[in-house]
Scaffold this active site. Structure first.
Site, PDB file in Angstrom:
ATOM      1  N   ARG A 187       2.094   3.875   6.805  1.00 38.16           N
ATOM      2  CA  ARG A 187       2.291   2.493   6.370  1.00 38.16           C
ATOM      3  C   ARG A 187       3.473   1.798   7.052  1.00 38.16           C
ATOM      4  O   ARG A 187       3.404   0.625   7.394  1.00 38.16           O
ATOM      5  CB  ARG A 187       2.477   2.485   4.848  1.00 38.16           C
ATOM      6  N   CYS A 198       0.049   4.978   1.526  1.00 34.61           N
ATOM      7  CA  CYS A 198      -0.260   5.499   0.193  1.00 34.61           C
ATOM      8  C   CYS A 198      -1.309   4.661  -0.526  1.00 34.61           C
ATOM      9  O   CYS A 198      -1.328   3.443  -0.391  1.00 34.61           O
ATOM     10  CB  CYS A 198       1.008   5.446  -0.653  1.00 34.61           C
TER      11      CYS A 198
END
Ligand code: EPU
Length: 441
Positions: A94, A118
């Site tokens: 990310r 996530c």
């Protein structure tokens, strides 16, 4: 591929844990290293999957990076040659969107994919993109490719007020502020200690970043050159995982090194629950079972509150409490992927609906009026836990599931070890050292 843990639970864990370096500092110091001239040496970098994926990513852009010793990484961004983050690398991690800073710094223009990461909610970067635009970066988004195209048209400068604080957003805008000799001010920032560690690192190399309560000012900085190797702080999230597990298992574990100021809210709540907490020395704490665990409700919030990353571990301790406790998640949506999995072990845990007066302010994610959210759970502690087959779908939930299996009688299988190992270094070795029965299968 071995991606599961076989865990035989039910034993009290005893011994000592030496914490690894903080994931959420390691990743940012590696990205920021690409803005430096020359070699950058980082110490205490955990060898976790997120770090290894990020290293592959920066190498794909032309940078060099290699471990000199187990946790000492040397990086050089002078050889950067590409301004495009390829999807196969960027989608794995990310924080890849933070590469906006070094790539704009070097090329004045870059292509970065919308971030993966996530599975804890939508996790948009809308406020962060608004911040880049407010500082003068031109950004277009291609809905077909899923890529942002960012371009420097004039020196970044000016002010940005975060509507709601963002941890990585604060860090990225701070790094953008280092690219210019104009003043940059960011307010309503996030205050996580991991951000302070990043500031320490950047300022020790020529950055001029001043933090004052809720505001950060980046003044004229010299080009970043490292003088001395930088050692990153310990991982607070790892401490919470092992401390709650120690007490929940009826055990006794000493954990170091950690600065007390970084875990104050956690220590207070541990004491409130009746857990044994002893400060052995400045950077060393003992967590131990000393009798019944009381139920304690928590509500997550940004630092200095009880961190969102800690709530799955708190749920594990509360499984052993003598009564009912409530966990209310305010920072992320969908951070309860462990609930259905814990039920497989026999845990008495469920979602409850708690009405909040102004959800649009109360929650830190972008709250939509007509959407149904599950932000609160109730745990009835004291149920006997038995073995099960569990599946990990996000990092912190994964650690909670492995810990729950360590509390349950019998042999459990926990699938998705590589997700847990995105953030926990030597998990199997550390658990075994405490007397836990775990092996990778
Ligand atoms: N948000 C938006 N728009 C934005 C930015 C954030 O809606 O432009 C929302 C997020 O979806 C979230 C809330 O605002 O609901 C707060 O997000 P923030 O940006 O502060 O979180 P983050 O920077 O994405 C970092 C850590 C997280 C940690 C949080 C809170 C890293 C790489 N990640 O995430 O760590 O939970 O701050 O401290 O630093 C973890 O390690 O497992 C982890 C998730």
């Amino acid at each position: 591929m071995t991606d599961s843990y076989l865990i035989k639970g039910g034993k009290p864990l005893r011994g000592e844990v030496i914490l690894s370096g903080a994931k959420n500092v390691a990743l940012k110091t590696i990205i920021a290293a690409l803005m430096f001239k020359g070699d950058v040496i980082l110490k205490n970098i955990p060898k976790i999957n997120d770090v290894l994926d990020l290293i592959e990513l920066i190498k794909s852009l032309g940078a060099t990076a290699r471990f000199m010793e187990k946790n000492t990484l040397i990086i050089n961004g002078d050889t950067l040659k590409s301004n495009k983050v390829e999807l196969q690398y960027g989608s794995k991690i990310r924080v890849s969107f933070m590469l906006f800073a070094p790539l704009l710094n070097r090329f004045g223009e870059c292509f970065v994919p919308n971030p993966g990461g996530c599975r804890i909610g939508a996790r948009p970067i809308d406020r962060i993109i608004k911040g880049l635009v407010a500082l003068g970066v031109k950004i277009d988004y291609d809905t077909e490719t899923g890529y942002y195209h960012a371009k420097i048209v004039d020196k970044p400068k000016g002010k940005y007020h975060f509507e709601k604080p963002s941890h990585t957003g604060t860090e990225l805008l701070m790094m953008i502020g280092l690219m210019t000799d104009e003043k940059v001010e960011i307010d309503n920032i996030a205050n996580e200690p991991e951000i302070d560690d990043l500031i320490l690192y950047l300022n020790s190399a020529g950055g001029n970043i001043v933090e004052d309560k809720n505001k950060i000012t980046i003044n004229k900085s010299s080009g970043l050159i490292q003088k001395d190797a930088f050692t990153i702080m310990s991982d607070r999230n790892e401490l919470v995982t092992y401390a709650t597990l120690a007490v929940a298992s009826g055990g006794d574990v000493i954990i170091s090194p950690i600065n007390e100021n970084l875990i104050t809210s956690f220590l207070e709540i541990m004491k409130e629950s009746g857990a044994g907490v002893e400060k052995i020395s400045n950077f060393k704490f003992r967590f131990f079972y000393q009798g019944k665990i009381k139920p304690v409700n928590i509500e997550t919030s940004p630092h200095p509150g009880f961190m969102t990353d800690w709530q799955p571990s708190w749920a594990i301790l509360m499984l052993k409490a003598t009564g009912e406790s409530v966990i209310h998640e305010r920072v992320f949506e969908n951070r309860f992927s462990y609930v259905d999995e814990l039920k497989k072990l026999g845990a008495n845990i469920d979602f409850v609906d708690i009405k909040v007066e102004h959800p649009e302010f109360f929650y830190h994610f972008n709250h939509e009026k007509n959407k149904v959210y599950q932000q609160t759970i109730k745990i009835q502690g004291g149920e006997e836990l038995h073995n099960a087959i569990l599946n990990i779908s996000d990092l912190r939930a994964g650690a909670a599931l492995a810990c729950a299996a360590l509390l349950a009688e019998g042999e459990s299988v926990v699938n998705g070890a590589s997700i847990l190992e995105r953030g926990y270094e030597d998990f199997v070795e550390k658990i075994k050292k405490l007397g836990g029965e775990i092996k990778k299968v």
